[in-house]
Every structure is written in structure tokens, then in C-alpha cells.
Design a protein around this motif. Structure first.
Motif, mmCIF file in Angstrom:
data_model
loop_
_atom_site.group_PDB
_atom_site.id
_atom_site.type_symbol
_atom_site.label_atom_id
_atom_site.label_comp_id
_atom_site.label_asym_id
_atom_site.label_seq_id
_atom_site.Cartn_x
_atom_site.Cartn_y
_atom_site.Cartn_z
ATOM 1 N N LEU A 1 0.286 -1.459 0.219
ATOM 2 C CA LEU A 1 -0.010 0.292 -0.066
ATOM 3 C C LEU A 1 0.904 1.346 -0.346
ATOM 4 C CD1 LEU A 1 -2.848 1.498 0.338
ATOM 5 C CD2 LEU A 1 -2.091 1.175 3.010
ATOM 6 N N ALA A 2 1.596 1.120 0.660
ATOM 7 C CA ALA A 2 2.814 2.402 1.071
ATOM 8 C C ALA A 2 3.418 2.608 -0.525
ATOM 9 C CB ALA A 2 3.664 2.380 2.172
ATOM 10 N N ALA A 3 3.417 1.770 -1.394
ATOM 11 C CA ALA A 3 3.986 1.995 -2.712
ATOM 12 C C ALA A 3 3.467 2.839 -3.457
ATOM 13 C CB ALA A 3 4.656 0.982 -3.655
ATOM 14 N N GLY A 4 2.051 3.318 -3.294
ATOM 15 C CA GLY A 4 0.816 3.861 -4.433
ATOM 16 C C GLY A 4 -0.271 4.362 -3.951
ATOM 17 N N GLY B 1 -2.873 -12.567 -1.478
ATOM 18 C CA GLY B 1 -4.392 -11.961 -0.260
ATOM 19 C C GLY B 1 -3.611 -10.803 -0.082
ATOM 20 N N HIS B 2 -2.261 -10.421 0.341
ATOM 21 C CA HIS B 2 -2.154 -9.409 1.118
ATOM 22 C C HIS B 2 -2.609 -8.118 -0.494
ATOM 23 C CE1 HIS B 2 0.295 -10.298 5.119
ATOM 24 N NE2 HIS B 2 0.400 -11.347 4.532
ATOM 25 N N ARG B 3 -2.249 -9.108 -1.148
ATOM 26 C CA ARG B 3 -2.122 -7.400 -2.759
ATOM 27 C C ARG B 3 -3.968 -7.166 -2.504
ATOM 28 N NH1 ARG B 3 1.505 -6.097 -6.178
ATOM 29 N NH2 ARG B 3 3.571 -7.621 -6.892
ATOM 30 N N THR C 1 -3.115 9.186 -3.790
ATOM 31 C CA THR C 1 -3.269 9.295 -5.741
ATOM 32 C C THR C 1 -1.886 8.643 -6.258
ATOM 33 O OG1 THR C 1 -1.480 10.836 -4.982
ATOM 34 C CG2 THR C 1 -3.981 11.485 -5.135
ATOM 35 N N GLY C 2 -1.060 8.129 -5.742
ATOM 36 C CA GLY C 2 -0.594 7.006 -6.708
ATOM 37 C C GLY C 2 -1.238 6.268 -7.314
ATOM 38 N N PRO C 3 -0.108 4.960 -7.975
ATOM 39 C CA PRO C 3 -1.314 3.664 -8.760
ATOM 40 C C PRO C 3 -1.319 2.889 -7.706
ATOM 41 C CG PRO C 3 1.544 3.388 -8.617
ATOM 42 C CD PRO C 3 0.894 5.328 -8.646
ATOM 43 N N ALA C 4 -2.538 2.398 -7.992
ATOM 44 C CA ALA C 4 -3.315 0.842 -6.967
ATOM 45 C C ALA C 4 -2.377 -0.258 -7.055
ATOM 46 C CB ALA C 4 -4.786 0.776 -7.637
ATOM 47 N N PRO C 5 -2.443 -1.079 -6.229
ATOM 48 C CA PRO C 5 -1.110 -2.285 -5.754
ATOM 49 C C PRO C 5 -1.961 -3.356 -7.421
ATOM 50 C CG PRO C 5 -1.260 -1.512 -3.536
ATOM 51 C CD PRO C 5 -2.621 -0.625 -4.843
ATOM 52 N N LEU D 1 -5.170 -3.620 -2.237
ATOM 53 C CA LEU D 1 -5.746 -2.737 -3.224
ATOM 54 C C LEU D 1 -6.696 -2.343 -2.539
ATOM 55 C CD1 LEU D 1 -6.162 -2.182 -6.419
ATOM 56 C CD2 LEU D 1 -7.030 -4.769 -6.629
ATOM 57 N N ARG D 2 -7.427 -3.177 -1.767
ATOM 58 C CA ARG D 2 -8.652 -2.829 -0.793
ATOM 59 C C ARG D 2 -8.414 -1.098 0.025
ATOM 60 N NH1 ARG D 2 -12.707 -7.917 1.172
ATOM 61 N NH2 ARG D 2 -14.122 -5.653 2.241
ATOM 62 N N PHE D 3 -7.652 -1.388 0.404
ATOM 63 C CA PHE D 3 -7.092 -0.138 1.588
ATOM 64 C C PHE D 3 -6.922 1.106 0.495
ATOM 65 C CE2 PHE D 3 -6.120 -2.527 5.094
ATOM 66 C CZ PHE D 3 -6.919 -2.287 5.913
ATOM 67 N N HIS D 4 -5.952 0.674 -0.912
ATOM 68 C CA HIS D 4 -5.923 1.631 -1.512
ATOM 69 C C HIS D 4 -7.239 2.316 -2.027
ATOM 70 C CE1 HIS D 4 -4.758 4.069 -5.129
ATOM 71 N NE2 HIS D 4 -3.181 3.851 -4.417
ATOM 72 N N THR D 5 -8.225 1.817 -2.395
ATOM 73 C CA THR D 5 -9.323 2.058 -3.110
ATOM 74 C C THR D 5 -10.246 2.408 -1.910
ATOM 75 O OG1 THR D 5 -9.458 0.671 -4.543
ATOM 76 C CG2 THR D 5 -12.037 0.968 -3.491
#
Length: 295
Positions: free
Chosen positions: A45-48, A192-194, A211-215, A198-202
């Protein structure tokens, strides 16, 4: 672009300092990246979070309970003054003979309050119950499920109280999809971690906070082979089960016997009502504690 505010400070790239608190789920167990290291959903998540990667600190430790988060991880997090902080914990509390929903609620309340008072955006999640994930027989699984529902109810209520962004991770097809889970059936695998990331990013993106790319939902590494999974279960997995059984099993057998007695009498609903009453009392105790002293 318009600055995004985290913790009272503006970051033009929209990427906050991100600190993760919790247990093995947040530490990343189940998502290995070589040399015995774990990555996990929080790092993904941190990366996006923004145009550039967030400054990320993972304070989560495998086996942690709410007491560990309050007494050990919270002070370190407060020193870092993060703009974004995740608190995902509680399953290990349900696996202990010392389980006390009132104590769990009080600890989480202190953690959430301290972080939000600093101005951090708070991420929380409810989780599936371990008995179902392990495929335990009903008489053993139901008491654990009841405990996890109690923890989830507390997390729901406190997340609402403190304005947290809450992920309903106890629901969805990902729980029953074996491809999402590691060999131990309690921790997600890389896929599963991804999915969690992804759900947290959404969730964050919906509030303008990512504002970064979703995992990517697709794994970067091949999943463990069946032989590797069996080898893990026969070594590290056996040790994990033995440690939990030493602590929990005697009480769990008592709970299972109580479950069977109520089932035979047709009074199983009383167990659910008892748990609901305990949760209500725990939340009511927090409300009373927060009221100012009478003049």
C-alpha cells in the motif's frame, strides 16, 4: 496539484508518512520476499499512496495482542508523528485464555484516541475468525467465531467514533478463495496481501487520500508448492499450533463442552446474547469513562 493534508502538515506529492501497527498480518507473514523477510499488504500500500513512495515504518510484530500495540508499538508510532497510521489487531487476543472484550475495547480506544489526537488519518479493519479459517469442528470453531465477532463489533464502533477509514476484511469472496491464503490458512499469501492492499488503496482513493498507482492484484512471485506447504506445516506450523494449544486448548475444550450442552438444550442463542451483552457493556464503560466529572 492541491496539497493533501495529513496530520496537520501538507505534502505536495500526497504521500504521507505511513506507520503500520499490528500483528503478523501487518508484519507481512505469508508474503515472503527472500532471506526470511516479509513484505505484506502495508508495504504494498505504501508504494501507491502518492506520486512518490511514502516514508513507511512497519512496527507490527508477529503474535502481538492489543496490549502489545498499546504498550510497545503506540509510543514508537507517536514519536514518528505519522500522517497515516493503520491499526489492525485482535485475532491473537481471541486465541488466548485471557481474552477479555472489555480490556480489548479499552486498549483499542486508547490507541485510536492517541493517534487521532495527533491528527493522523486512521486505517482499521475487521477480520475473519480463526476457527473458520482453520476449518475447526463447529463446537471448537463457534466460540472463536463469537470472540472474533465481538472484537469486530468493537472495532466497528470505535472506528466510527474516531472517524477511521474502516475496511470490512471479514467479508468477501477472498476469505473462501484458497489461492488468497498461505499454507497455514491463517495468513494471506502474496495474492491475499495484494488484495488487502488494493482494497485499502481503493478506500483511501475514494477519500482523495491515495493518488499513486493502485497495487497490482497479480503476484510477483510463484506461490509455494504443495510439498513446501506441507513442509512448513510439519515444522514451523506445528510449533505455532503447539504454542497456541498450550495457552488456549484447555479453555477452548471447556467452551466447546458448553457449546455442545447449549446445542443439546436448544439454547445456543443464549451464548450469542451473552457475548452481545459483554460487548455492549465494554462500549458503555468507555462512554462513561469519557464523560467529564460532575461539578
Amino acid at each position: 496539484m492541491r496539497p493533501v493534508r495529513f496530520g496537520g502538515s501538507s505534502r505536495l506529492d500526497g504521500a504521507p508518512d505511513f506507520v503500520a501497527l499490528g500483528d503478523s498480518l501487518t508484519e507481512g507473514v505469508g508474503d515472503p520476499v527472500g532471506d526470511g523477510a516479509w513484505r505484506g499488504w502495508a508495504a504494498l500500500l505504501a508504494a501507491g499512496l502518492g506520486e512518490g513512495p511514502a516514508r513507511f515504518t512497519n512496527l507490527a510484530v508477529s503474535g502481538s495482542q492489543t496490549r502489545d500495540v498499546l504498550e510497545r508499538q503506540l509510543p514508537a508510532a507517536l514519536e514518528l508523528r505519522p500522517g497515516l497510521v493503520s491499526v489492525v489487531v485482535g485475532v491473537n487476543d481471541t486465541l488466548r485464555c485471557t481474552f477479555d472484550i472489555q480490556a480489548v475495547a479499552a486498549r483499542l480506544d486508547q490507541v485510536y484516541a492517541a493517534l487521532t489526537e495527533q491528527g493522523a488519518v486512521l486505517l482499521t479493519a475487521c477480520l475473519p475468525d480463526p476457527g473458520t479459517m482453520l476449518g475447526l469442528p463447529g463446537a471448537l470453531a463457534h466460540p472463536l467465531a463469537r470472540r472474533q465477532r465481538a472484537v469486530n463489533t468493537v472495532v466497528h464502533a470505535l472506528s466510527d467514533r474516531y472517524g477511521a477509514l474502516h475496511l470490512h476484511a471479514c467479508e468477501g469472496d477472498w476469505i473462501t478463495d484458497r489461492a488468497m491464503w498461505s499454507a497455514d490458512r491463517l495468513h494471506p499469501g502474496e495474492r491475499g496481501h495484494r488484495q488487502l492492499a488494493l482494497r485499502f488503496h481503493t478506500l483511501l482513493a475514494e477519500h482523495g487520500l491515495a493518488t499513486g498507482p493502485a497495487p497490482s492484484p497479480e503476484p510477483e512471485f510463484p506461490g509455494p508448492t504443495r510439498s513446501a506447504s506441507l513442509r512448513w506445516l510439519a515444522t514451523a506450523g506445528t510449533g505455532w499450533v503447539a504454542r497456541r494449544c498450550t495457552d488456549l486448548l484447555p479453555q477452548l475444550l471447556t467452551l466447546a463442552a458448553d457449546e455442545l450442552r447449549h446445542r443439546a438444550r436448544g439454547t445456543s442463542a443464549r451464548l450469542d446474547l451473552r457475548t452481545s451483552a459483554a460487548v455492549s457493556a465494554a462500549l458503555a464503560a468507555l462512554s462513561v469513562a469519557e464523560q467529564p466529572d460532575a461539578a
